[in-house]
Motif scaffolding. Structure first.
Motif, PDB file in Angstrom:
ATOM      1  N   ALA A 312       0.905  -1.503   0.097  1.00 20.35           N
ATOM      2  CA  ALA A 312       0.084  -0.032   0.201  1.00 20.35           C
ATOM      3  C   ALA A 312       0.856   1.339   0.016  1.00 20.35           C
ATOM      4  O   ALA A 312       0.523   2.200  -0.721  1.00 20.35           O
ATOM      5  CB  ALA A 312      -0.931  -0.016   1.061  1.00 20.35           C
ATOM      6  N   LEU A 313       1.743   1.352   0.794  1.00 18.80           N
ATOM      7  CA  LEU A 313       2.789   2.380   0.695  1.00 18.80           C
ATOM      8  C   LEU A 313       3.643   2.542  -0.337  1.00 18.80           C
ATOM      9  O   LEU A 313       3.656   3.804  -0.877  1.00 18.80           O
ATOM     10  CB  LEU A 313       3.868   2.119   2.121  1.00 18.80           C
ATOM     11  N   PHE A 337      -6.683   1.633   1.642  1.00 15.55           N
ATOM     12  CA  PHE A 337      -7.900   1.798   2.532  1.00 15.55           C
ATOM     13  C   PHE A 337      -8.189   0.401   3.273  1.00 15.55           C
ATOM     14  O   PHE A 337      -8.571   0.254   4.223  1.00 15.55           O
ATOM     15  CB  PHE A 337      -9.024   2.164   1.537  1.00 15.55           C
ATOM     16  N   ALA A 338      -7.652  -0.660   2.594  1.00 13.08           N
ATOM     17  CA  ALA A 338      -7.920  -1.833   3.061  1.00 13.08           C
ATOM     18  C   ALA A 338      -6.983  -2.008   4.421  1.00 13.08           C
ATOM     19  O   ALA A 338      -7.345  -2.687   5.316  1.00 13.08           O
ATOM     20  CB  ALA A 338      -7.404  -3.068   2.244  1.00 13.08           C
ATOM     21  N   GLY A 433      -2.544 -14.927   5.486  1.00  6.17           N
ATOM     22  CA  GLY A 433      -3.039 -14.241   4.253  1.00  6.17           C
ATOM     23  C   GLY A 433      -2.607 -13.209   3.827  1.00  6.17           C
ATOM     24  O   GLY A 433      -1.411 -12.575   4.079  1.00  6.17           O
ATOM     25  N   ALA A 434      -3.261 -12.387   2.806  1.00  2.00           N
ATOM     26  CA  ALA A 434      -2.928 -11.119   2.309  1.00  2.00           C
ATOM     27  C   ALA A 434      -2.959 -10.118   3.710  1.00  2.00           C
ATOM     28  O   ALA A 434      -2.258  -9.093   3.189  1.00  2.00           O
ATOM     29  CB  ALA A 434      -4.023 -10.799   1.290  1.00  2.00           C
ATOM     30  N   GLY A 435      -3.599 -10.296   4.598  1.00  4.97           N
ATOM     31  CA  GLY A 435      -3.438  -9.513   5.807  1.00  4.97           C
ATOM     32  C   GLY A 435      -4.187  -8.321   5.868  1.00  4.97           C
ATOM     33  O   GLY A 435      -4.028  -7.377   6.656  1.00  4.97           O
ATOM     34  N   ALA A 436      -5.395  -8.227   4.958  1.00  6.30           N
ATOM     35  CA  ALA A 436      -6.109  -6.659   4.959  1.00  6.30           C
ATOM     36  C   ALA A 436      -7.448  -7.196   4.502  1.00  6.30           C
ATOM     37  O   ALA A 436      -7.409  -7.706   3.314  1.00  6.30           O
ATOM     38  CB  ALA A 436      -5.405  -5.726   4.273  1.00  6.30           C
TER      39      ALA A 436
END
Length: 487
Positions: A312-313, A337-338, A433-436
């Motif tokens: 995201a960053l 946003f996630a 998992g993807a974490g978000a």
């Protein structure tokens, strides 16, 4: 316990609107019966459809017309990729040559069929993105929550523009997030190919190779680089002249893409250009500082095992440092946003998301001078910068859905026989998992299960009358207008 009575139907089965989950999982907003939920979902979908068809700018699949015309002329008429122009405009193909190779399946199609294919591909890419952002428990959120999520997403201006332009941003984001998923679930040896393909189609995703290097994932970075190089070599073999022209001339000519000071350019370069500062040293300094902040924060996120925040960053940083970041490029902010939702920053996520749904920057399309122009005309850039500086990283806190009502639940007090445990951030190779979660998705219970770890055949454009704003049916300007209308 895996569920609670509030999560179950009258016969002990999972409530399809809420899905099984942790005790205390928030109830879905709105009606409690399936009939009522279906009616509300249909009403919201109708309202969003009316809004999308009447309020935002309609882009007329302008970018798809560029892609289609370029590959159609190249494949069927022996034309050169970078010589094609959409009839009545000065706009042509601006991506690396491999993008044209990847788009060759458009060549035998009629233009209307190409539009349908574009819509289907974008929808499939969006589904994959949401699946990754939601994490391994995506089925638990139920059809009702996903319906609300899609209605909210349909209001997101960058997403609306991506679909309406016929753009490729969602496909590229899906490829990159595929690598994020592989790294998150500990299958990093397969990671990098998606990033490499995305970087071969468009240069902006190449920054994710830098993230892999920062994270010490040399194998993944090597895979990404090798895939990008192989795709570029394939394009050079297919059309040597086009490749030579792109890498020696077209790449350095930003005028082929559009004006730097146009209000749709929500990058650092766009801010400076609207201020009249066109010198490269100042922009290069701003880019260098931004990259330093990204490297510091991205590395910290990776060290905490928070791959979603790291990606995201990187998406936010890429939007800032790219010379031109049109509004539709800001779909790269969706992972941010996630990450905000996962960290429980629901109000922050809702406020920033609402601003990105308003098309507010177009209020300054004619004149972005003054303090109001500086603040309001660049507000999407400020959001990207704020996310880069303040996005939570290393979070394992379970976030609740926006608009959801809290469900009451009482956790048993710790006892000597069952002491309380403290969750720790996931490790890079062992997260679950993807974490978000995606926007408007509920809390996942994976952390408990794992011990707290959390339209004709010729490109003539005859169906779209030529105008100063060929891709817009509105009097307002769009991302590729050369001369914005005077006040």
């Amino acid at each position: 316990m895996r569920g609670s009575h509030g999560d179950m139907g009258p016969h002990g089965t999972a409530d399809p609107g809420r899905g099984p989950g942790l005790p205390g999982r928030p109830a879905a907003p709105g009606p409690r019966t399936d009939r009522g939920r279906l009616l509300l979902a249909l009403l919201l979908a109708a309202a969003v459809t009316v809004f999308t068809a009447t309020v935002p700018l309609l882009r007329g699949f302008f970018d798809l017309r560029v892609y289609y015309g370029a590959v159609h002329t190249w494949a069927h008429h022996g034309g050169r990729i970078y010589d094609y122009r959409v009839p009545g405009t000065s706009y042509g193909f601006t991506y690396p040559p491999f993008a044209a190779v990847a788009m060759l399946p458009l060549a035998p199609l009629g233009r209307t069929t190409a539009i349908v294919v574009s819509l289907l591909v974008n929808l499939a890419a969006l589904a994959a993105i949401l699946r990754i952002l939601a994490g391994p428990d995506w089925r638990r959120h139920g059809w009702y929550r996903w319906a609300l999520c899609l209605c909210v997403l349909a209001l997101f201006e960058p997403l609306r523009d991506t679909v309406s332009f016929g753009q490729v941003n969602l496909v590229l984001l899906g490829l990159v997030l595929g690598d994020c998923l592989l790294l998150s679930i500990g299958r990093g040896r397969w990671a990098g190919a998606g990033i490499g393909l995305a970087a071969a189609v468009k240069l902006t995703p190449a920054l994710f190779i830098g993230l892999l290097l920062l994270a010490g994932r040399r194998r993944a970075a090597g895979t990404a680089t090798a895939v990008a190089a192989a795709a570029t070599a394939l394009a050079a073999w297919a059309d040597p002249a086009a490749s030579r022209f792109y890498w020696t001339e077209a790449l350095w000519d930003t005028g082929r893409v559009g004006r730097l000071d146009y209000v749709s350019n929500q990058s650092l370069q766009g801010i400076l250009a609207r201020l009249g500062e066109t010198g490269r040293p100042l922009w290069a300094t701003a880019v260098l500082l931004t990259l330093c902040v990204w490297a510091w924060r991205g590395r910290r996120a990776v060290e905490a095992g928070d791959w979603m925040a790291a990606f995201a960053l990187t998406g936010a940083a890429a939007c800032l440092v790219s010379p031109i970041t049109w509004v539709h490029h800001l779909v790269w902010l969706l992972p941010s946003f996630a990450a905000l939702l996962r960290a429980g920053r629901l109000r922050t996520a809702a406020a920033l998301y609402a601003v990105l749904c308003t098309s507010v920057v177009w209020l300054w399309v004619d004149d972005a001078s003054g303090l109001d122009g500086f603040l309001g005309g660049n507000i999407y850039t400020w959001i990207s910068l704020g996310l880069l500086l303040r996005l939570p990283t290393g979070q394992t806190r379970v976030a609740r859905l926006p608009l959801a009502r809290s469900a009451r639940a009482t956790a048993p007090a710790p006892s000597p026989e069952s002491p309380a445990t403290t969750a720790v951030p996931d490790q890079p190779e062992s997260s679950s998992g993807a974490g978000a979660p995606a926007a408007a998705t509920g809390a996942a219970d994976a952390s408990v299960r794992e011990g707290g770890r959390s339209p004709s055949r010729e490109p003539t454009g005859s169906t779209c009358p030529s105008a100063a704003k060929p891709q817009s049916s509105s009097a307002r300007a769009s991302s590729y207008t050369v001369n914005p209308p005077s006040a």
